[in-house]
Design an enzyme around this catalytic site. Structure first.
Site, PDB file in Angstrom:
ATOM      1  N   VAL A   1      -6.225 -34.183  54.342  1.00 22.72           N
ATOM      2  CA  VAL A   1      -6.573 -33.427  53.130  1.00 22.72           C
ATOM      3  C   VAL A   1      -7.900 -33.845  52.518  1.00 22.72           C
ATOM      4  O   VAL A   1      -8.423 -33.143  51.657  1.00 22.72           O
ATOM      5  CB  VAL A   1      -5.484 -33.495  52.030  1.00 22.72           C
ATOM      6  CG1 VAL A   1      -4.267 -32.703  52.400  1.00 22.72           C
ATOM      7  CG2 VAL A   1      -5.142 -34.916  51.676  1.00 22.72           C
TER       8      VAL A   1
ATOM      9  N   LYS B   1      -2.857 -41.750  60.108  1.00 24.60           N
ATOM     10  CA  LYS B   1      -1.547 -41.794  60.777  1.00 24.60           C
ATOM     11  C   LYS B   1      -1.660 -42.097  62.268  1.00 24.60           C
ATOM     12  O   LYS B   1      -0.768 -42.696  62.869  1.00 24.60           O
ATOM     13  CB  LYS B   1      -0.815 -40.458  60.552  1.00 24.60           C
ATOM     14  CG  LYS B   1      -0.483 -40.193  59.081  1.00 24.60           C
ATOM     15  CD  LYS B   1      -0.026 -38.761  58.820  1.00 24.60           C
ATOM     16  CE  LYS B   1       0.296 -38.530  57.355  1.00 24.60           C
ATOM     17  NZ  LYS B   1       0.587 -37.106  57.039  1.00 24.60           N
TER      18      LYS B   1
ATOM     19  N   SER C   1      -4.565 -38.351  56.082  1.00 19.57           N
ATOM     20  CA  SER C   1      -3.662 -38.228  57.236  1.00 19.57           C
ATOM     21  C   SER C   1      -4.275 -38.653  58.566  1.00 19.57           C
ATOM     22  O   SER C   1      -3.532 -38.878  59.522  1.00 19.57           O
ATOM     23  CB  SER C   1      -3.158 -36.793  57.365  1.00 19.57           C
ATOM     24  OG  SER C   1      -2.072 -36.586  56.504  1.00 19.57           O
TER      25      SER C   1
HETATM   26  N1  GLN Z   1      -2.117 -39.039  51.282  1.00 20.17           N
HETATM   27  C1  GLN Z   1      -1.841 -37.663  51.561  1.00 20.17           C
HETATM   28  C2  GLN Z   1      -0.405 -37.314  51.206  1.00 20.17           C
HETATM   29  O1  GLN Z   1       0.468 -38.084  51.444  1.00 20.17           O
HETATM   30  C3  GLN Z   1      -2.116 -37.419  53.006  1.00 20.17           C
HETATM   31  C4  GLN Z   1      -1.779 -36.019  53.418  1.00 20.17           C
HETATM   32  C5  GLN Z   1      -2.745 -35.404  54.340  1.00 20.17           C
HETATM   33  O2  GLN Z   1      -3.880 -35.828  54.547  1.00 20.17           O
HETATM   34  N2  GLN Z   1      -2.306 -34.313  54.903  1.00 20.17           N
HETATM   35  O3  GLN Z   1      -0.127 -36.271  50.692  1.00 20.17           O
END
Ligand code: GLN
Length: 315
Positions: free
Chosen positions: A268, A74, A71
């Site tokens: 995550v 993003k 994430s």
């Molecule tokens: N690739 C992960 C997902 O889409 C990213 C989510 C995250 O880092 N919170 O679930």
């Protein structure tokens, strides 16, 4: 724009202390396992890096360990998209916190396929679909080129982990569902291109050191202070960083604001990227996550650093 920085010896001492505080908490967390490949990462890894807007860098622990952006990507995909096509991505997306889990489908369904913000999965998938290019390959090339120009490094500094990409592509059913809802409401034109791009951008790899370096433009009004390259306008940068403060830490954004006081974005994979405007960026990496899916060690370390170096933007 540059604000006063503590002396180098004090920054390193604070970082070493924060690293110990963070590392001591890693045993309280668990690695993410809903993307099978992430479950294989050693939960005791812990590193942290600081880059200052005047070009100093500091690190402690596993700051050169390579992990996937997840994430944290993003922030950069949003930057790359607004740099290319201005605010059009916000025609179908708002800028409010969601109050739901980052992968939640509930509000997207209620709100007719319009994501709440670019840092939940739905908003990030929409943003990915706006990256320049027709195919996922072209879009990812543009994304990695943006990382390269933000960091003053080469695109090769940001390779995609094929193993993590495959793992998420095989199990990312919720993300596909989010994309299908947006497709139904004509918010995105092509589900496959959008999710392929999103899965690949999440699987782009970096280290805590390179993540802190790449983010430096966010602490400097959208311009890399070391190369002088402008990535995004000051007004856009203000928005990208403000959204980190309101929506960057999932459902822990409130306590993170109180305990750390820096606009941040977590992932995550265990990264937490924090921006101290006009001063520095910090990237913590500890894959052991707390109940809300944020790195326990990185959050604790950031709290200690922000307090000792008086970094909070709310002071
Ligand atoms: N690739 C992960 C997902 O889409 C990213 C989510 C995250 O880092 N919170 O679930």
């Amino acid at each position: 724009m540059t604000r006063t920085l503590p002396a180098a010896a004090e920054i390193q001492a604070a970082l070493d202390e924060a690293w110990r505080i963070g590392r001591d908490r890693c045993g309280d967390g668990r690695v993410a396992d809903y993307i099978p490949e992430l479950a294989r990462v050693d939960p005791s890894l812990f590193g942290i890096a600081i880059h200052t807007v005047d070009g100093q860098c500091f690190s402690a622990g596993d700051a050169d360990y390579r992990f996937t952006l997840q994430s944290a990507s993003k922030v950069f995909s949003l930057s790359a998209v607004v740099a290319d096509s201005g605010e059009t991505v916000f025609e179908h997306m708002s800028v409010e916190p969601s109050g739901d889990a980052f992968f939640s489908i509930v509000k997207l369904e209620e709100e007719k396929g319009q994501p709440r913000n670019p840092y939940i999965n739905a908003g990030a998938i929409l943003t990915s679909s706006h990256l320049p290019g027709e195919t996922a390959d072209q879009k990812i090339r543009h994304f990695r080129t943006f990382l390269a120009s933000a960091s003053g490094m080469d695109r090769d500094a940001f390779p995609v982990s094929e193993a993590v990409y495959r793992s998420e592509a095989d199990t990312g059913h919720r993300n596909r569902a989010l994309a299908e809802i947006m497709r139904h409401h004509k918010v995105i034109p092509d589900v496959e291109v959008a999710v392929e791009t999103y899965f690949r951008q999440c699987a782009v790899t970096c280290t805590a050191e390179s993540l802190a370096r790449t983010s430096l433009y966010l602490a400097n009004g959208g311009k890399d202070p070391l190369t002088g390259k402008r990535l995004i306008t000051p007004a856009t940068n203000h928005g990208v960083v403000a959204l980190m403060a309101t929506s960057g830490m999932y459902d822990e954004v409130g306590s993170h604001a109180i305990e750390v006081g820096l606009p941040s974005k977590s992932s995550v994979s265990g990264a937490v990227l924090a921006v101290a405007p006009g001063r520095l960026t910090i990237a913590g990496f500890g894959p052991a996550l707390g109940p809300m899916g944020n790195s326990i060690g990185a959050m604790k370390a950031l709290g200690a650093l922000a307090e000792r170096l008086e970094l909070s933007v709310y002071r």
